[in-house]
Design an enzyme around this catalytic site. Sequence first.
Site, PDB file in Angstrom:
ATOM      1  N   LYS A 109      16.013  25.938   8.265  1.00  0.00           N
ATOM      2  CA  LYS A 109      16.100  24.501   8.614  1.00  0.00           C
ATOM      3  C   LYS A 109      15.521  23.610   7.514  1.00  0.00           C
ATOM      4  CE  LYS A 109      13.887  24.634  12.411  1.00  0.00           C
ATOM      5  NZ  LYS A 109      12.557  24.226  12.618  1.00  0.00           N
ATOM      6  N   ARG A 144      12.907  18.899  19.687  1.00  0.00           N
ATOM      7  CA  ARG A 144      12.677  20.309  20.028  1.00  0.00           C
ATOM      8  C   ARG A 144      12.718  20.510  21.533  1.00  0.00           C
ATOM      9  NH1 ARG A 144       9.670  21.762  15.181  1.00  0.00           N
ATOM     10  NH2 ARG A 144       9.134  23.948  15.141  1.00  0.00           N
ATOM     11  N   ARG A 163       8.014  34.440   3.867  1.00  0.00           N
ATOM     12  CA  ARG A 163       8.003  33.003   3.553  1.00  0.00           C
ATOM     13  C   ARG A 163       6.665  32.554   2.973  1.00  0.00           C
ATOM     14  NH1 ARG A 163       9.830  28.524   7.856  1.00  0.00           N
ATOM     15  NH2 ARG A 163       7.959  29.006   9.045  1.00  0.00           N
ATOM     16  N   ARG A 186       2.010  30.101   5.418  1.00  0.00           N
ATOM     17  CA  ARG A 186       1.650  29.090   6.413  1.00  0.00           C
ATOM     18  C   ARG A 186       0.667  29.677   7.420  1.00  0.00           C
ATOM     19  NH1 ARG A 186       7.000  25.884   8.489  1.00  0.00           N
ATOM     20  NH2 ARG A 186       5.927  26.197  10.467  1.00  0.00           N
ATOM     21  N   ARG A 213       6.149  30.846  18.857  1.00  0.00           N
ATOM     22  CA  ARG A 213       7.111  29.814  18.439  1.00  0.00           C
ATOM     23  C   ARG A 213       8.536  30.233  18.800  1.00  0.00           C
ATOM     24  NH1 ARG A 213       5.291  30.267  12.845  1.00  0.00           N
ATOM     25  NH2 ARG A 213       6.902  28.864  12.107  1.00  0.00           N
TER      26      ARG A 213
END
Length: 225
Positions: free
Chosen positions: A17, A93, A129, A162, A173
């Site tokens: 995204k 969301r 990531r 992160r 999540r």
Amino acid sequence: MSVGARLVVLGKQGAGKGTQAVRLSRHYVVPHVSTGDTFRAAVRSGSEFGEKARHYLDSGELVPDEIVIGMVRERLTRGDTHQRGFVLDGFPRTVNQAEALAEMLDPGLDLVIDLEVDTDQVLARLASRRVCSDCGANYSVVENPPRYAGICDVCGGEVVQRDDDTEGAIRRRLELYERETAPLIDWYERQGLLVRIDGTGSPDQVTARAVAEIDKRQLAAGASS
Ligand code: AMP
């Protein structure tokens, strides 16, 4: 060059995204509005607002609707987004947020893009990531590492994992995505605003698929107005 678009990018965590929202915002020359980036910047600033947000972000919980909706409303009434458009990344969301967004906008959205990637693949992407702690640029230690380990190619900032890319927060999540955000796909589909894009392949391939759909939609809208 195409200028102007009013877009939402949806997708599971790790579907790409953020990467695609930045690319689409450059392509259509509109601001990239990322609620996650705004919250992370607030956390880094150490403000009272940031301290409140940290608790939600680190555990993978959603920040309460009234806070997020107020923040987006403020951003979307500024001149740049109001006149040229925006690419919304991470908002809405929940269906409640989507309803609030619809009330804020006139004219409404051009298109909502759902980036489709299997859960197995997003889990692998999330594990690799890394992000720049200064400018938010995204990297993958496997597919797209920074040129110098730990240093951002764009701004020289520190490239880190992160805080919410931990196993527990990722699980939470993804659960919240299924429960709160996935219903938005049908919600937007019923309004004829949704387009599903295959989110696999290189970032260039995914952007090209998205741009083709957006341009088709804008051309059709232009022809009928
Ligand atoms: P993201 O970078 O979009 O994955 O967002 C990171 C975190 O910011 C999320 O896990 C939430 O804690 C918070 N957040 C971002 N956008 C929203 C939103 N629209 N509603 C509620 N919480 C959000």
